[in-house]
Enzyme design. Structure first.
Site, mmCIF file in Angstrom:
data_model
loop_
_atom_site.group_PDB
_atom_site.id
_atom_site.type_symbol
_atom_site.label_atom_id
_atom_site.label_comp_id
_atom_site.label_asym_id
_atom_site.label_seq_id
_atom_site.Cartn_x
_atom_site.Cartn_y
_atom_site.Cartn_z
ATOM 1 N N PRO A 77 -15.496 -0.464 85.365
ATOM 2 C CG PRO A 77 -15.887 -1.846 87.203
ATOM 3 C CD PRO A 77 -14.805 -1.368 86.283
ATOM 4 C CG HIS A 79 -32.455 3.543 89.124
ATOM 5 N ND1 HIS A 79 -31.355 3.087 89.798
ATOM 6 C CD2 HIS A 79 -33.492 2.787 89.558
ATOM 7 C CE1 HIS A 79 -31.710 2.102 90.606
ATOM 8 N NE2 HIS A 79 -32.996 1.895 90.460
ATOM 9 C CE1 TYR A 101 -23.121 5.429 90.279
ATOM 10 C CE2 TYR A 101 -20.881 4.623 90.006
ATOM 11 C CZ TYR A 101 -22.192 4.669 89.584
ATOM 12 O OH TYR A 101 -22.569 3.959 88.459
ATOM 13 C CE1 TYR A 108 -23.627 6.273 86.313
ATOM 14 C CE2 TYR A 108 -25.920 5.947 85.707
ATOM 15 C CZ TYR A 108 -24.817 5.576 86.449
ATOM 16 O OH TYR A 108 -24.891 4.510 87.298
ATOM 17 C CE LYS A 151 -21.665 5.573 79.946
ATOM 18 N NZ LYS A 151 -23.115 5.673 80.068
HETATM 19 C C1 PHB Z 1 -24.169 -2.883 88.620
HETATM 20 O O1 PHB Z 1 -25.376 -2.770 88.920
HETATM 21 O O2 PHB Z 1 -23.609 -3.991 88.600
HETATM 22 C C2 PHB Z 1 -23.394 -1.662 88.308
HETATM 23 C C3 PHB Z 1 -24.034 -0.447 88.256
HETATM 24 C C4 PHB Z 1 -23.315 0.711 88.014
HETATM 25 C C5 PHB Z 1 -21.954 0.641 87.826
HETATM 26 C C6 PHB Z 1 -21.312 -0.591 87.844
HETATM 27 C C7 PHB Z 1 -22.027 -1.747 88.090
HETATM 28 O O3 PHB Z 1 -21.261 1.774 87.622
#
Ligand code: PHB
Ligand code: APR
Length: 391
Positions: free
Chosen positions: A293, A72, A201, A385, A297
């Site tokens: 989460p 990505h 998000y 990120y 990280k």
């Molecule tokens: C996930 O793909 O499980 C995932 C991705 C990004 C996050 C948290 C979990 O911020």
């Protein structure tokens, strides 16, 4: 039994450490209370920083990862029905993040270790750690009902947040820093192609939602829920209905839905212990720190810790010098605290808090507006990120 490094826990921290040590010619034994099947099927996060991916590839355990992963180049922040892309190509020097589930990383590491004929002891019981304050550390446990003692030069406590290594340290040695959030994440896996090519998000007055994925056919979706929520309260219909509301957007947006085949609720906390080492006991990963989460990280920090630990052990066994071992905790914590700050910041910006008031909501929206319009702010998000530099 005798080895150089006794490793407690076969999560990402323990398995990557064992792998890096092997490449340096250092012996280790990995002790795990769960079965191989359990650790290979446990559903966790699935986003790898560019540095984590590079390490796995360069050390020869990235072959399937390279074949099956999704790369990505950005993420989307959504609020007030608008979608705003943070472009890593432009803002993070072309660095990327990679979708590849944690349990797949675990499978690759276990397979590599067993193929090399190296020991991982699964299903052990009654693990305890001894002698690390002096010169003869050991790990005691039961394997197949028999009492075993593993003598080692050092113990690596890689046994996660609920493990025994951290709590076994004498009272007064560790200082804990903690923030518990008044919410958790309900996560699902669904047979539905991702609705967007990149992660979305979503900030919404009903609460946070995240759209992520595992493959081109499987979506991973999360909803903010109260911290003591009962999963039975969430029927599949209720989950989809809530996801539709929280991900709403202008411009022909449609949420792809499908059969839900996994559901779980995870609580959220920020936690650090200092120092991450005492005598001949070295802590790494979730045994030493937990992040919420929101910034993905957790696994990446565990890998960064054990990379530093493996380098320090390599120096010690090559030269007898303990300089890097002595600086292990300090070196890790500098980066750990930056990841803590980022994870806390993303969490605070995107979730509804119990104490939410109109001022806080306006402030969150101003923050989102700022972070999606100022190049300086977007650059800061992007560089954190994709992962801050390791050295
Ligand atoms: C996930 O793909 O499980 C995932 C991705 C990004 C996050 C948290 C979990 O911020
Ligand atoms: N003895 C041996 N093994 C133990 C013990 C014990 N007493 N207690 C726990 N374990 C094992 C657990 O079963 C688990 O397999 O230690 C392992 C710890 O692994 P993780 O919890 O995955 O922790 P870590 O390796 O630090 O990985 C970082 O960050 O955000 C998270 O999901 C991410 O799990 C990842 C973690």
């Amino acid at each position: 039994m005798r080895t150089q490094i006794g490793i407690v826990g076969a999560g990402p921290a323990g398995l990557v450490l064992a792998h890096l040590l092997h490449l340096q010619g250092i012996e280790s034994v990995v002790i795990e209370t769960r079965s191989r099947k359990y650790i290979e099927e446990r559903v966790r996060a699935g986003l790898l920083e560019h540095g984590t991916v590079k390490l796995l590839i360069e050390t020869g355990v990235g072959e399937r990862l390279q074949r099956e992963c999704l790369t990505h180049h950005g993420i989307v922040l959504r609020f007030h029905r608008g979608s705003h892309r943070i472009d890593f190509n432009d803002l993070a020097g072309g660095k990327t993040v990679t979708i590849y589930a944690q349990q797949e990383v675990i499978k690759d590491l276990v397979a590599a270790r067993l193929a090399a004929g190296l020991p991982i002891l699964f299903d052990v019981e009654d693990v305890s750690v001894h002698g690390y304050e002096g010169s003869s550390p050991s790990i005691r446990f039961h394997a197949a009902g028999k009492e075993e003692v593993l003598h080692c030069d050092y113990i690596a406590g890689c046994d996660g947040f609920h493990g025994i290594c951290r709590p076994s340290l004498p009272a007064g040695v560790l200082t804990e820093f903690e923030r518990v959030y008044p919410f958790g994440w309900l996560g699902i896996l669904a047979e539905a192609p991702p609705s967007n090519d990149e992660l979305v998000y979503c900030y919404h007055e009903r609460g946070f939602a995240l759209l992520t994925m595992r493959t081109r056919q499987i979506s991973r979706l999360y909803l903010q829920v109260p911290h003591d929520e009962d999963i039975e309260a969430w029927s599949d219909d209720r989950i989809w209905s809530e996801l539709r509301k929280r991900t709403e957007a202008d411009g022909g947006w449609k949420l792809n839905e499908g059969h839900i085949f996994q559901k779980n609720i995870a609580s959220m906390r920020s936690y650090v212990v200092e120092p991450m080492q005492y005598g001949k006991m070295f802590l790494a990963g979730d045994a030493a720190h937990i992040v919420p989460p929101t910034g993905a990280k957790g696994l990446n920090l565990a890998v960064a810790d054990v990379r530093i630990m493996a380098k320090a052990f390599a120096e010690f066994y090559k030269t007898g010098k303990t300089h890097l071992l002595e600086r292990y905790s300090e070196t890790c914590l500098r980066r750990v605290w930056k990841a803590q700050r980022f994870s806390w910041w993303m969490t605070s910006m995107l979730h509804r808090f119990d104490t939410d008031n109109a001022f806080d909501q306006r402030r969150q929206l101003a923050e989102l507006d700022y972070v999606t319009s100022s190049r300086a702010a977007m650059t800061s998000l992007a560089e954190n990120y994709v992962g801050l530099p390791w050295d």
